[in-house]
Enzyme design. Sequence first.
Site, PDB file in Angstrom:
ATOM      1  N   SER A 175       8.764  31.816  -3.844  1.00  0.00           N
ATOM      2  CA  SER A 175       9.245  33.037  -4.480  1.00  0.00           C
ATOM      3  C   SER A 175      10.044  33.874  -3.466  1.00  0.00           C
ATOM      4  O   SER A 175      11.000  33.381  -2.865  1.00  0.00           O
ATOM      5  CB  SER A 175       8.048  33.797  -5.061  1.00  0.00           C
TER       6      SER A 175
ATOM      7  N   ASP B 106       8.229  27.597 -14.845  1.00  0.00           N
ATOM      8  CA  ASP B 106       8.272  28.963 -14.316  1.00  0.00           C
ATOM      9  C   ASP B 106       8.901  29.887 -15.360  1.00  0.00           C
ATOM     10  O   ASP B 106      10.032  29.648 -15.804  1.00  0.00           O
ATOM     11  CB  ASP B 106       9.099  28.979 -13.019  1.00  0.00           C
TER      12      ASP B 106
ATOM     13  N   HIS C 121       5.061  29.424 -12.082  1.00  0.00           N
ATOM     14  CA  HIS C 121       5.608  30.037 -10.864  1.00  0.00           C
ATOM     15  C   HIS C 121       4.660  29.844  -9.683  1.00  0.00           C
ATOM     16  O   HIS C 121       5.110  29.634  -8.548  1.00  0.00           O
ATOM     17  CB  HIS C 121       5.869  31.524 -11.093  1.00  0.00           C
TER      18      HIS C 121
END
Length: 262
Positions: free
Chosen positions: A91, A212, A240
Amino acid sequence: MPSSSAPAAATAASKRIILVHGTGHGGWCWYKVATLLRAAGHRVDAPDLAASGADARPLRDAPTFEDYSRPLLDALRALPPGERAVLVGHSFGGMSIALAAEELPEKVAAAVFVTAFMPDCAGPRTRAIEELPLLDWMDSVTDDGHAPPSVFLGPEFLRRLLYQLSPEEDYTLSQSLARVSSYYVADQQQRPPFSADRYGAVSKVYVVAKQDQAMIEEYQRQMIASIPVAEVREMEDADHMAMLSKPEELAGHLADIANTYV
């Protein structure tokens, strides 16, 4: 398409792998993957970046993106002469490993982006963040007046867009450990683009998490198209939080990458 479901044992000498968390999280989110990789003989670090995880500092004590990322930079600088590490960013952690590759490219064997922001070398450092097609941050809370501007990812945002396929106990853990953080957009905008001969020259691998709901697959592939990568790997059923929803599969990919690039 390369695929793996269990960590390969380290070939010859053990490989150094540094796992870097994303916004609001800490090294704790890698607990499953770190355990699997260590059991396979790899040397694994999962540092808390500044004002994250168990790091006691408040966010105001990490006013710049370099301050925030310094635990990663310090870990790289502490490596013995000649040793290189595989950096794995998840991320927003993709921005931290990009910074590390820019500052210390000689210490980076490969930069692995796990459904992560992956900046290019052609535009502003923050373009990957600013172009994210996420319109609804739901119950997340931002404070642009804080120094640095802060964000707290809301519990429903986490549950529905980040953790929707992850075990319920891992979502519960996140609610005990989540921290206020920052994307440091204004600070990073003051820096020149990442350079082609430093960050751009480091081998990059992108791991696509196809389920995701926050950084959707289409956007992951848009970033992949913006800068040369050595390879792209796919995780069909990962949300995610790929390290929590599919830890064995992700650990398998990372072990294989470490054995290939180190």
